[in-house]
Design a protein around this motif. Structure first.
Motif, short mmCIF file in Angstrom:
data_model
loop_
_atom_site.label_atom_id
_atom_site.label_comp_id
_atom_site.label_asym_id
_atom_site.label_seq_id
_atom_site.Cartn_x
_atom_site.Cartn_y
_atom_site.Cartn_z
N LEU A 1 0.85 -1.19 0.00
CA LEU A 1 0.00 0.00 0.00
C LEU A 1 0.88 1.23 0.00
O LEU A 1 1.80 1.35 0.82
CB LEU A 1 -0.91 0.03 1.23
N GLU A 2 0.58 2.13 -0.91
CA GLU A 2 1.34 3.39 -1.00
C GLU A 2 0.37 4.55 -0.86
O GLU A 2 -0.60 4.65 -1.62
CB GLU A 2 2.06 3.46 -2.35
N ILE A 3 0.62 5.41 0.13
CA ILE A 3 -0.22 6.59 0.36
C ILE A 3 0.58 7.83 0.02
O ILE A 3 1.64 8.09 0.60
CB ILE A 3 -0.69 6.66 1.82
N ASN A 4 0.09 8.60 -0.96
CA ASN A 4 0.74 9.84 -1.38
C ASN A 4 0.04 11.04 -0.72
O ASN A 4 -1.18 11.16 -0.77
CB ASN A 4 0.70 9.98 -2.90
N PHE A 5 0.84 11.91 -0.12
CA PHE A 5 0.29 13.05 0.61
C PHE A 5 0.08 14.25 -0.30
O PHE A 5 0.82 14.44 -1.28
CB PHE A 5 1.23 13.41 1.76
N PRO A 6 -0.92 15.08 0.02
CA PRO A 6 -1.22 16.26 -0.83
C PRO A 6 -0.07 17.26 -0.83
O PRO A 6 0.40 17.68 0.24
CB PRO A 6 -2.48 16.84 -0.20
N ALA A 7 0.35 17.66 -2.02
CA ALA A 7 1.46 18.62 -2.15
C ALA A 7 1.04 20.04 -1.81
O ALA A 7 1.87 20.86 -1.39
CB ALA A 7 2.02 18.56 -3.57
N ASP A 8 -0.27 20.34 -1.96
CA ASP A 8 -0.71 21.71 -1.69
C ASP A 8 -0.87 22.00 -0.20
O ASP A 8 -0.97 23.15 0.21
CB ASP A 8 -2.03 21.99 -2.42
N HIS A 9 -0.90 20.94 0.62
CA HIS A 9 -0.99 21.10 2.07
C HIS A 9 -0.01 20.12 2.73
O HIS A 9 -0.42 19.12 3.30
CB HIS A 9 -2.42 20.86 2.58
N PRO A 10 1.28 20.41 2.65
CA PRO A 10 2.27 19.49 3.20
C PRO A 10 2.16 19.35 4.72
O PRO A 10 1.79 20.31 5.42
CB PRO A 10 3.60 20.12 2.80
N LEU A 11 2.48 18.16 5.22
CA LEU A 11 2.43 17.88 6.65
C LEU A 11 3.85 17.63 7.15
O LEU A 11 4.56 16.77 6.64
CB LEU A 11 1.55 16.66 6.93
N ALA A 12 4.24 18.40 8.16
CA ALA A 12 5.61 18.31 8.66
C ALA A 12 5.82 17.09 9.55
O ALA A 12 6.91 16.55 9.63
CB ALA A 12 5.97 19.58 9.43
#
Length: 247
Positions: free
Chosen positions: A60-71
């Motif tokens: 499973l690969e989860i890609n995070f939103p680039a417009d709202h990055p999470l630190a």
């Protein structure tokens, strides 16, 4: 006879449509444990069902939103799975707790080191994430599910307003209104202590009231008993006097 055959054919066709459309309801999704408030932190679970009868989910690969990055992104260990967190450099640094963050998590990948998710089962993959954006109502994650037969399903389609759900929708995390406590705590320690103090006072008052009521009730019962005993004594005296007279 023809009408019966037509009806039977219609039932079979409807059943086939239900069977074929069934898997569309079982897709990769994301839900918070409790709430996911804007500006705060949350623990979320990516729920992954196995939609195949003869293959297991092995990646499973989860890609995070680039417009709202999470630190901050921290995975919780999942038995039977290896996890890899991928970070990328940000074009615009983030500020977290007074410090500038130059990179953020862009992808988290789980790979089975055993049988994976067997047919007929699902698996949850927990993540602690934050700080959540304050200028968005939701976060869209793109998920890629890989099976043991090398089949890949891309859950990356976004839901358009007013349209039907796409065949392979991307997981969407709804964000609730911001709270004063950005770490997700329902109340501060001071508030909790104050509430405990109030509860203790209330309990003491209740105990005192109950004790007073109990004492008052006891006094009343004793008073009634005394009256009954007194009346019985008088009656006994009168009866004894009559017996002496008659004698």
């Amino acid at each position: 006879m023809k009408a019966s055959r037509i009806a039977a054919t219609g039932v079979v066709a409807a059943s086939a449509v239900l069977v074929l459309s069934g898997p569309a309801f079982a897709h990769v999704s994301v839900q918070p444990e409790g709430t996911a408030a804007k500006g705060g932190y949350a623990t979320v679970n990516f729920k992954v069902p196995n939609e195949r009868d003869k293959a297991s989910t092995t990646k499973l690969e989860i890609n995070f939103p680039a417009d709202h990055p999470l630190a901050s992104v921290m995975p919780q260990p999942v038995d039977g799975w290896n996890v890899k967190v991928t970070k990328s450099k940000l074009d615009k640094p983030l500020e977290l707790h007074g410090e500038k963050i130059n990179e953020a998590v862009t992808k988290v990948t789980w790979t089975a080191d055993g049988k994976g998710i067997q047919p007929g089962f699902f698996q949850k993959f927990p993540l602690s994430i934050g700080a959540l954006p304050e200028d968005a109502d939701e976060l869209v994650f793109k998920a890629i599910q890989t099976y043991s037969n090398d089949e890949v399903v891309r859950w990356i389609e976004t839901q358009e307003k007013g349209e039907e759900e796409p065949e392979t929708p991307a997981p969407v995390l709804a964000l609730s209104a911001a709270t004063d406590d950005h770490h997700g705590s329902a109340a501060s320690d001071d508030d909790a202590d104050a509430e405990e103090g109030d509860d203790a006072k209330a309990a003491a008052s209740t105990t005192e009231a109950a004790s007073a009521d109990s004492s008052d009730t006891t006094a009343r019962v004793l008073g009634v008993v005394g009256i009954v005993v007194g009346v019985a004594g008088v009656a006994f005296g009168v009866l004894a006097g009559r017996r002496r007279t008659n004698a």
